[in-house]
Design a protein around this motif. Sequence first.
Motif, PDB file in Angstrom:
ATOM      1  N   PHE A  29     -12.324  -9.946   3.881  1.00  0.00           N
ATOM      2  CA  PHE A  29     -12.201  -8.828   2.950  1.00  0.00           C
ATOM      3  C   PHE A  29     -10.812  -8.225   3.113  1.00  0.00           C
ATOM      4  O   PHE A  29     -10.404  -7.903   4.225  1.00  0.00           O
ATOM      5  N   VAL A  30     -10.106  -8.069   2.005  1.00  0.00           N
ATOM      6  CA  VAL A  30      -8.817  -7.387   1.991  1.00  0.00           C
ATOM      7  C   VAL A  30      -9.019  -6.178   1.085  1.00  0.00           C
ATOM      8  O   VAL A  30      -9.163  -6.329  -0.130  1.00  0.00           O
ATOM      9  N   ARG A  31      -9.061  -5.006   1.715  1.00  0.00           N
ATOM     10  CA  ARG A  31      -9.383  -3.786   0.971  1.00  0.00           C
ATOM     11  C   ARG A  31      -8.136  -2.930   0.784  1.00  0.00           C
ATOM     12  O   ARG A  31      -7.524  -2.477   1.740  1.00  0.00           O
ATOM     13  N   PHE A  32      -7.809  -2.731  -0.467  1.00  0.00           N
ATOM     14  CA  PHE A  32      -6.741  -1.833  -0.875  1.00  0.00           C
ATOM     15  C   PHE A  32      -7.406  -0.512  -1.274  1.00  0.00           C
ATOM     16  O   PHE A  32      -8.610  -0.482  -1.474  1.00  0.00           O
ATOM     17  N   PRO A  33      -6.660   0.566  -1.413  1.00  0.00           N
ATOM     18  CA  PRO A  33      -7.323   1.822  -1.777  1.00  0.00           C
ATOM     19  C   PRO A  33      -8.148   1.744  -3.069  1.00  0.00           C
ATOM     20  O   PRO A  33      -9.206   2.348  -3.148  1.00  0.00           O
ATOM     21  N   PHE A  34      -7.689   0.966  -4.037  1.00  0.00           N
ATOM     22  CA  PHE A  34      -8.354   0.982  -5.337  1.00  0.00           C
ATOM     23  C   PHE A  34      -9.084  -0.306  -5.698  1.00  0.00           C
ATOM     24  O   PHE A  34      -9.679  -0.400  -6.769  1.00  0.00           O
ATOM     25  N   PHE A  35      -9.045  -1.309  -4.846  1.00  0.00           N
ATOM     26  CA  PHE A  35      -9.791  -2.534  -5.090  1.00  0.00           C
ATOM     27  C   PHE A  35      -9.918  -3.332  -3.804  1.00  0.00           C
ATOM     28  O   PHE A  35      -9.243  -3.073  -2.819  1.00  0.00           O
ATOM     29  N   GLN A  36     -10.804  -4.313  -3.865  1.00  0.00           N
ATOM     30  CA  GLN A  36     -11.070  -5.193  -2.725  1.00  0.00           C
ATOM     31  C   GLN A  36     -11.038  -6.640  -3.204  1.00  0.00           C
ATOM     32  O   GLN A  36     -11.517  -6.947  -4.293  1.00  0.00           O
TER      33      GLN A  36
END
Length: 167
Positions: A40-47
């Motif tokens: 999982f690569v989670r950015f503030p606004f999407f994953q």
Amino acid sequence: MVWVRSEHAGALSVVATWVCAFLPWNLMYSPNIAGGSLLFVRFPFFQVRFAWGIDVAQRVALSDPLSATAFQAGQSIAVGYKVWSVGAAVMAVAVLFSVVYYTQEERVEDGPVDPVRVLGGLLGLAGVVLAASTYLLATRGFPGIPVPLGVVLLFVFAGVLLTVERA
């Protein structure tokens, strides 16, 4: 010790906010899930979820915090996604404020609050919320190795912005 000169604090606060908005706040590798692995690569606004060795319809899946929360409804991991949604909302406020600050610098600087401190506070708050989400996702979800890369940067930038000496 002065980390940033006062005259550069405004620019740093805007750039730091944008960097934090576009870097992943969390990476999580989960090996041995149903015979395969997940990343999982989670950015503030999407994953972005990468899956291999698992029989899933999509090897790479993209989702936003709200749809990911809805997908996990009723599962113990859902609370981690809900907290992520709050963190994304805090980051959205920070990004919007930074855009206003960037485009209306003189007006914002003349306002009743120091915009550098506002952005520092918002980044610190986002760091706290996303750190809590990291903990919840790691302890209530897939077993794995969390790497809170962006969370560390949020705290570093918040600390620098909140302690800068303004003239």
